[in-house]
Design a protein around this motif. Sequence first.
Motif: not given
Length: 430
Positions: A348-350, A380, A414, A417, A420
């Motif tokens: 679930d990251g970039l 993203d 996106s 992300r 974050s």
Amino acid sequence: MGPAYGHGDARQHDFLRLVAAWNTGAMRRRHLLALTPAAALAACTDSGQDPAADGTSDSGGSSDHGGSDGGSSDGGAEPTADPTTEPEPTAAELLLDELSPREIAGQLVLVGIPAGTEIPAEVWTDHHAAGIFLLQVWKDPAAVESVVSSAHDGVAPLIAVDQEGGQVRMLRGDAARRTPSAETLGADSTDSGRAVTDAYTSIGEDLAALGIHVDLAPVADVVDPELGDANEPVGGLGRGFGTEPEHVGECVRAAVEALTAQGVAATLKHFPGLGRVEQNTDFSAEGIEDTVTGPDDPFLDSFTAGIDAGAQLVMMSSAIYPELEPGVPAMFSSVVITDLLRDQLGYDGLVVTDDIGAAEAVASVPVADRATRLLEAGGDLVLTADASLTGQLVDAVEDWAGQSTAQEERVRESALRVLSLKQDLGLLDG
């Protein structure tokens, strides 16, 4: 059973309840005034509970010391339910709510800056780009530091670089220490894990010292042993740790952990793998089809190892994988990004592209589509080695977001992300 009251006690109790209710409302009003507008709105629209009257312990239990029937120990209060509150918004979430549509769109573009050049002012002032990545060979640390610290407009930028070791090192000379190639590190028959850790610790230290936040490495591709050096993008350049998935996964894990320990974000590339193609996608639109890799392929295991180790970015391949989605480059494929990477592997990251600015593999795709097709697929951040395309890419994202509420939310997802990651790296502090 709850406590019993006489008539006098009941009137006194009713009065005390009114006073308590007024006080609670006053506390809540003071609490909301202290919040940013976005946070105050969230507090006003929660499930009816009062954050200011929480009274919960870390374990979620009430701090009230009443008996098991919920009454207070002095018999003067009615039972109360444990309050439930929405979590406080993160710095990234609060910032996202403050940005304009144009600024949000800009957070989805990373711009390449060639050695010896400066960042075009409009990258920040007009396009609000997420950040930059260094291209070509930088040998003078002062030049690197000058670009890294140059003025920007708005949100603090991400600074990234390709620093794998061996032939792929954008930082050389006095800017960074020489480190071996992945092929050399993976071939260390005594302890390749330790060799990888040492090399990537050096890389992480050098990048952190220069103010660089993201390493566009390590390569997690498993090279097909039947191709070897004929696999031009990886095997031919010594960029792969080996030809056996488990061994490559161990090396990838060591690299990710070493970079993370130095405060540098690692990037797994090139998902779902470039180890079975013949030509380099940077220079060719032919010979970039992998007819073997599928959803249960063991060559994916090295990416899983990197994800488990905490990699914060995954770079997509621009090759084509017929067993996954025929005729569609991986970076534009929802089957590859959403179904395989996010849903099946749980990442679930970039998700970022390989270069979409100068790469031959995507030259036939209209510039605007290079950004929007990534978003449609679940990715993203677009990387462009051609800084002159920045405005077109940001325009495309902004226009696409304005076409529907669903597309606006997709862009905001996106952008969150990206923000974050910046928060995790300490870029939003203060």
